[in-house]
Design a protein around this motif. Structure first.
Motif, PDB file in Angstrom:
ATOM      1  N   ALA A  45      79.863 129.042 -26.791  1.00 53.01           N
ATOM      2  CA  ALA A  45      80.505 128.493 -25.593  1.00 53.01           C
ATOM      3  C   ALA A  45      82.026 128.571 -25.656  1.00 53.01           C
ATOM      4  CB  ALA A  45      80.060 127.046 -25.376  1.00 53.01           C
ATOM      5  N   ALA A  46      82.603 128.386 -26.832  1.00 53.64           N
ATOM      6  CA  ALA A  46      84.074 128.435 -26.945  1.00 53.64           C
ATOM      7  C   ALA A  46      84.589 129.839 -26.633  1.00 53.64           C
ATOM      8  CB  ALA A  46      84.517 127.995 -28.334  1.00 53.64           C
ATOM      9  N   ASN A  47      83.925 130.859 -27.159  1.00 56.70           N
ATOM     10  CA  ASN A  47      84.315 132.240 -26.844  1.00 56.70           C
ATOM     11  C   ASN A  47      84.122 132.542 -25.366  1.00 56.70           C
ATOM     12  OD1 ASN A  47      85.008 132.884 -29.480  1.00 56.70           O
ATOM     13  ND2 ASN A  47      83.095 133.951 -29.918  1.00 56.70           N
ATOM     14  N   ASP A  48      82.989 132.102 -24.818  1.00 56.38           N
ATOM     15  CA  ASP A  48      82.700 132.341 -23.400  1.00 56.38           C
ATOM     16  C   ASP A  48      83.810 131.762 -22.528  1.00 56.38           C
ATOM     17  OD1 ASP A  48      80.276 133.502 -24.196  1.00 56.38           O
ATOM     18  OD2 ASP A  48      79.078 131.743 -23.644  1.00 56.38           O
ATOM     19  N   GLU A  49      84.184 130.514 -22.812  1.00 58.74           N
ATOM     20  CA  GLU A  49      85.225 129.862 -22.011  1.00 58.74           C
ATOM     21  C   GLU A  49      86.583 130.533 -22.221  1.00 58.74           C
ATOM     22  OE1 GLU A  49      87.188 125.472 -21.464  1.00 58.74           O
ATOM     23  OE2 GLU A  49      84.995 125.632 -21.501  1.00 58.74           O
ATOM     24  N   ARG A  50      86.864 130.918 -23.431  1.00 63.10           N
ATOM     25  CA  ARG A  50      88.132 131.600 -23.719  1.00 63.10           C
ATOM     26  C   ARG A  50      88.245 132.892 -22.903  1.00 63.10           C
ATOM     27  NH1 ARG A  50      89.907 134.079 -29.599  1.00 63.10           N
ATOM     28  NH2 ARG A  50      91.631 135.310 -28.799  1.00 63.10           N
ATOM     29  N   CYS A  51      87.189 133.698 -22.898  1.00 62.62           N
ATOM     30  CA  CYS A  51      87.211 134.958 -22.145  1.00 62.62           C
ATOM     31  C   CYS A  51      87.400 134.704 -20.650  1.00 62.62           C
ATOM     32  CB  CYS A  51      85.924 135.742 -22.386  1.00 62.62           C
ATOM     33  SG  CYS A  51      85.703 136.309 -24.090  1.00 62.62           S
ATOM     34  N   ALA A  52      86.691 133.710 -20.116  1.00 62.77           N
ATOM     35  CA  ALA A  52      86.813 133.384 -18.688  1.00 62.77           C
ATOM     36  C   ALA A  52      88.214 132.899 -18.358  1.00 62.77           C
ATOM     37  CB  ALA A  52      85.786 132.322 -18.295  1.00 62.77           C
ATOM     38  N   THR A  53      88.745 132.006 -19.175  1.00 62.81           N
ATOM     39  CA  THR A  53      90.072 131.445 -18.930  1.00 62.81           C
ATOM     40  C   THR A  53      91.145 132.525 -18.964  1.00 62.81           C
ATOM     41  OG1 THR A  53      89.393 129.310 -19.828  1.00 62.81           O
ATOM     42  CG2 THR A  53      91.746 129.731 -19.721  1.00 62.81           C
ATOM     43  N   GLN A  54      91.080 133.399 -19.967  1.00 63.75           N
ATOM     44  CA  GLN A  54      92.070 134.474 -20.056  1.00 63.75           C
ATOM     45  C   GLN A  54      92.004 135.396 -18.841  1.00 63.75           C
ATOM     46  OE1 GLN A  54      91.495 136.272 -23.920  1.00 63.75           O
ATOM     47  NE2 GLN A  54      92.785 134.748 -24.917  1.00 63.75           N
ATOM     48  N   ALA A  55      90.798 135.712 -18.390  1.00 62.57           N
ATOM     49  CA  ALA A  55      90.651 136.576 -17.217  1.00 62.57           C
ATOM     50  C   ALA A  55      91.215 135.908 -15.963  1.00 62.57           C
ATOM     51  CB  ALA A  55      89.185 136.937 -17.015  1.00 62.57           C
ATOM     52  N   ILE A  56      90.938 134.630 -15.791  1.00 61.42           N
ATOM     53  CA  ILE A  56      91.451 133.898 -14.632  1.00 61.42           C
ATOM     54  C   ILE A  56      92.973 133.900 -14.646  1.00 61.42           C
ATOM     55  CG2 ILE A  56      91.632 131.621 -13.549  1.00 61.42           C
ATOM     56  CD1 ILE A  56      88.713 131.131 -14.560  1.00 61.42           C
ATOM     57  N   LEU A  57      93.555 133.611 -15.788  1.00 56.51           N
ATOM     58  CA  LEU A  57      95.016 133.595 -15.883  1.00 56.51           C
ATOM     59  C   LEU A  57      95.595 134.977 -15.593  1.00 56.51           C
ATOM     60  CD1 LEU A  57      95.527 131.266 -18.982  1.00 56.51           C
ATOM     61  CD2 LEU A  57      95.956 130.735 -16.576  1.00 56.51           C
ATOM     62  N   GLN A  58      94.951 136.010 -16.085  1.00 57.05           N
ATOM     63  CA  GLN A  58      95.435 137.375 -15.864  1.00 57.05           C
ATOM     64  C   GLN A  58      95.354 137.775 -14.392  1.00 57.05           C
ATOM     65  OE1 GLN A  58      93.512 140.378 -18.275  1.00 57.05           O
ATOM     66  NE2 GLN A  58      94.088 141.982 -16.835  1.00 57.05           N
ATOM     67  N   VAL A  59      94.247 137.449 -13.753  1.00 53.06           N
ATOM     68  CA  VAL A  59      94.007 137.916 -12.381  1.00 53.06           C
ATOM     69  C   VAL A  59      94.583 136.961 -11.330  1.00 53.06           C
ATOM     70  CG1 VAL A  59      92.217 138.502 -10.690  1.00 53.06           C
ATOM     71  CG2 VAL A  59      91.978 139.244 -13.073  1.00 53.06           C
ATOM     72  N   LEU A  60      94.388 135.671 -11.520  1.00 53.29           N
ATOM     73  CA  LEU A  60      94.819 134.695 -10.505  1.00 53.29           C
ATOM     74  C   LEU A  60      96.139 134.013 -10.839  1.00 53.29           C
ATOM     75  CD1 LEU A  60      91.424 132.964  -9.625  1.00 53.29           C
ATOM     76  CD2 LEU A  60      92.601 134.797  -8.389  1.00 53.29           C
ATOM     77  N   GLY A  61      96.561 134.066 -12.096  1.00 56.40           N
ATOM     78  CA  GLY A  61      97.842 133.481 -12.480  1.00 56.40           C
ATOM     79  C   GLY A  61      97.727 132.063 -13.006  1.00 56.40           C
ATOM     80  N   GLN A  62      98.883 131.535 -13.438  1.00 50.33           N
ATOM     81  CA  GLN A  62      98.973 130.179 -13.999  1.00 50.33           C
ATOM     82  C   GLN A  62      98.470 129.154 -12.996  1.00 50.33           C
ATOM     83  OE1 GLN A  62      99.296 130.832 -17.193  1.00 50.33           O
ATOM     84  NE2 GLN A  62     100.838 129.279 -17.526  1.00 50.33           N
ATOM     85  N   GLY A  63      97.869 128.112 -13.517  1.00 47.03           N
ATOM     86  CA  GLY A  63      97.416 127.012 -12.676  1.00 47.03           C
ATOM     87  C   GLY A  63      96.043 127.230 -12.068  1.00 47.03           C
ATOM     88  N   SER A  64      95.518 128.453 -12.178  1.00 43.31           N
ATOM     89  CA  SER A  64      94.219 128.744 -11.605  1.00 43.31           C
ATOM     90  C   SER A  64      93.077 128.432 -12.566  1.00 43.31           C
ATOM     91  CB  SER A  64      94.139 130.205 -11.178  1.00 43.31           C
ATOM     92  OG  SER A  64      95.103 130.461 -10.177  1.00 43.31           O
ATOM     93  N   ALA A  65      93.376 128.429 -13.860  1.00 44.33           N
ATOM     94  CA  ALA A  65      92.356 128.137 -14.861  1.00 44.33           C
ATOM     95  C   ALA A  65      92.439 126.669 -15.214  1.00 44.33           C
ATOM     96  CB  ALA A  65      92.551 129.009 -16.100  1.00 44.33           C
ATOM     97  N   ARG A  66      91.675 125.863 -14.507  1.00 42.85           N
ATOM     98  CA  ARG A  66      91.729 124.418 -14.745  1.00 42.85           C
ATOM     99  C   ARG A  66      90.391 123.958 -15.291  1.00 42.85           C
ATOM    100  NH1 ARG A  66      91.103 121.423  -8.961  1.00 42.85           N
ATOM    101  NH2 ARG A  66      88.875 121.659  -8.923  1.00 42.85           N
ATOM    102  N   ARG A  67      90.464 122.917 -16.038  1.00 43.11           N
ATOM    103  CA  ARG A  67      89.238 122.374 -16.619  1.00 43.11           C
ATOM    104  C   ARG A  67      88.799 121.274 -15.731  1.00 43.11           C
ATOM    105  NH1 ARG A  67      88.858 121.450 -22.492  1.00 43.11           N
ATOM    106  NH2 ARG A  67      87.133 122.822 -22.360  1.00 43.11           N
TER     107      ARG A  67
END
Length: 162
Positions: free
Chosen positions: A140-162
């Motif tokens: 789960a930690a790797n899964d979330e890390r990959c998703a978060t990094q992709a969101i930040l890359q594509v949508l930018g800061q502030g888009s990857a929220r918990r």
């Protein structure tokens, strides 16, 4: 009857002009960019994964599966994406909440939800427009890390929220 018909235009005018609703959602192009970025993020740590992206209505828009990822991960990724969208929360936060909060324990009984890290809501200008779910990258930690990094890359800061 004529008096009722005569009042109809006044009644319609009183209700005000029709206001079109504008809602942001996940397009196919955006979903594919997120999926590509997620697969690349997982590969950067030496892992393969499955990524699912849903729109604001919970419909699957994009799905990509890396090589040699177990078939059960496809459904897990879709359910994580749906869960994150539906609850407007990361699935890791929900998983922890179901352990810590007695009133949230029954969330695990809702068949559509998967309380396992790797699902993130997709947020634009404070509005949840979809969800992304990742599975099969070694936990789960790797899964979330990959998703978060992709969101930040594509949508930018502030888009990857918990």
């Amino acid at each position: 009857m004529l008096s009722i018909l005569a009042l109809l235009p006044a009644a319609l005018a009183a209700s005000g002009p029709a206001v079109p609703l504008e809602r942001k959602t996940v397009s196919l192009a955006l979903a594919n960019r997120l999926a590509d970025a997620t697969i690349a993020s997982c590969r950067a740590i030496g892992k393969e994964s499955v990524v699912a992206v849903v729109d604001r209505g919970g419909s699957l828009v994009a799905l990509q599966r890396g090589d040699d990822v177990g078939p059960h991960n496809t459904l897990a990724a879709q359910r994580k994406a749906f869960t994150a969208l539906s609850t407007k929360s990361s699935t890791s936060v929900l998983a922890q909440r179901s352990v810590d909060d007695p009133t949230s324990r029954n969330l695990v009984t809702v068949p559509e939800l998967l309380l396992l890290g790797g699902g993130m809501p997709l947020t634009v200008d404070g509005d949840v427009i979809g969800g992304i779910g990742v599975a099969g990258s070694g936990g789960a930690a790797n899964d979330e890390r990959c998703a978060t990094q992709a969101i930040l890359q594509v949508l930018g800061q502030g888009s990857a929220r918990r």
